[in-house]
Design a protein around this motif. Structure first.
Motif, PDB file in Angstrom:
ATOM      1  N   ILE A 166     -23.012 -59.564 -39.248  1.00  0.00           N
ATOM      2  CA  ILE A 166     -21.684 -60.555 -39.258  1.00  0.00           C
ATOM      3  C   ILE A 166     -22.344 -61.823 -39.772  1.00  0.00           C
ATOM      4  CG2 ILE A 166     -19.738 -61.421 -37.976  1.00  0.00           C
ATOM      5  CD1 ILE A 166     -20.048 -58.905 -35.918  1.00  0.00           C
ATOM      6  N   THR A 209     -21.278 -66.000 -40.717  1.00  0.00           N
ATOM      7  CA  THR A 209     -20.393 -66.981 -40.470  1.00  0.00           C
ATOM      8  C   THR A 209     -19.224 -67.019 -41.414  1.00  0.00           C
ATOM      9  OG1 THR A 209     -20.134 -69.418 -39.714  1.00  0.00           O
ATOM     10  CG2 THR A 209     -21.709 -68.775 -41.132  1.00  0.00           C
ATOM     11  N   PRO A 210     -17.940 -67.309 -41.023  1.00  0.00           N
ATOM     12  CA  PRO A 210     -17.048 -67.149 -41.735  1.00  0.00           C
ATOM     13  C   PRO A 210     -16.662 -68.570 -42.745  1.00  0.00           C
ATOM     14  CG  PRO A 210     -16.142 -67.851 -39.796  1.00  0.00           C
ATOM     15  CD  PRO A 210     -17.581 -67.310 -39.742  1.00  0.00           C
ATOM     16  N   LYS A 268     -16.069 -69.041 -33.157  1.00  0.00           N
ATOM     17  CA  LYS A 268     -15.551 -68.500 -34.347  1.00  0.00           C
ATOM     18  C   LYS A 268     -14.766 -67.166 -33.868  1.00  0.00           C
ATOM     19  CE  LYS A 268     -19.025 -70.428 -37.429  1.00  0.00           C
ATOM     20  NZ  LYS A 268     -19.359 -71.730 -36.401  1.00  0.00           N
ATOM     21  N   GLY A 289     -15.327 -63.284 -38.885  1.00  0.00           N
ATOM     22  CA  GLY A 289     -16.528 -63.124 -39.489  1.00  0.00           C
ATOM     23  C   GLY A 289     -16.662 -62.459 -40.832  1.00  0.00           C
ATOM     24  N   TYR A 348     -18.210 -59.543 -42.503  1.00  0.00           N
ATOM     25  CA  TYR A 348     -19.009 -58.445 -42.323  1.00  0.00           C
ATOM     26  C   TYR A 348     -19.701 -57.641 -43.454  1.00  0.00           C
ATOM     27  CZ  TYR A 348     -16.938 -57.391 -37.673  1.00  0.00           C
ATOM     28  OH  TYR A 348     -16.620 -57.840 -36.230  1.00  0.00           O
ATOM     29  N   LEU A 369     -24.408 -64.204 -37.346  1.00  0.00           N
ATOM     30  CA  LEU A 369     -23.704 -64.477 -36.086  1.00  0.00           C
ATOM     31  C   LEU A 369     -24.160 -63.434 -35.370  1.00  0.00           C
ATOM     32  CD1 LEU A 369     -19.943 -65.232 -36.817  1.00  0.00           C
ATOM     33  CD2 LEU A 369     -21.647 -66.866 -35.966  1.00  0.00           C
TER      34      LEU A 369
END
Length: 117
Positions: free
Chosen positions: A9, A11-12, A55, A58, A60, A86
């Motif tokens: 995952i 970070t977005p 957060k 995420g 993936y 993450l």
């Protein structure tokens, strides 16, 4: 060589280019250490079950690969050092999981699909 599946995952806040570069970095690490990439599957942006580092979403990514058993420790160290990661999870795949994943990729019915009446 054993079969493994890695779910990461990211970070977005990564841009599309950074997301692809992060994927390529770990693919290159596998192949540089004698491993073999079987399949990758970017799932994209998903909601998290609970907040991680404040957060709630995420990026993936799932990678299936073959590698020597001692390689996972090296990969884990690189994942822990990367600020864009993450969470990560390694799974050892037995022969049935490898067969199932192969059927799923090729579109062959696996017997777990829902049947609509």
């Amino acid at each position: 060589m054993n079969n493994y599946e890695l779910m990461v995952i990211f970070t977005p806040v990564l841009s599309e280019e950074d997301y692809k570069a992060a994927q390529k970095k770990f693919i290159d690490l596998v192949t540089a250490n004698g491993g073999e990439l079987v399949n990758t599957n970017p799932w994209g942006l998903k909601s998290l079950a609970y907040p991680i580092q404040k957060k709630t979403t995420g990026l993936y990514w799932v990678m299936e690969y073959k590698a020597p058993s001692d390689f996972n420790e090296k990969l884990k160290i690189q994942l822990l050092r990367d600020d864009n990661v993450l969470r990560q999870m390694f799974t050892v795949l037995n022969k049935y999981a490898v067969e199932y994943n192969g059927k799923k990729r090729s579109g062959v019915p696996t017997g777990t699909e829902k049947v609509e009446a």
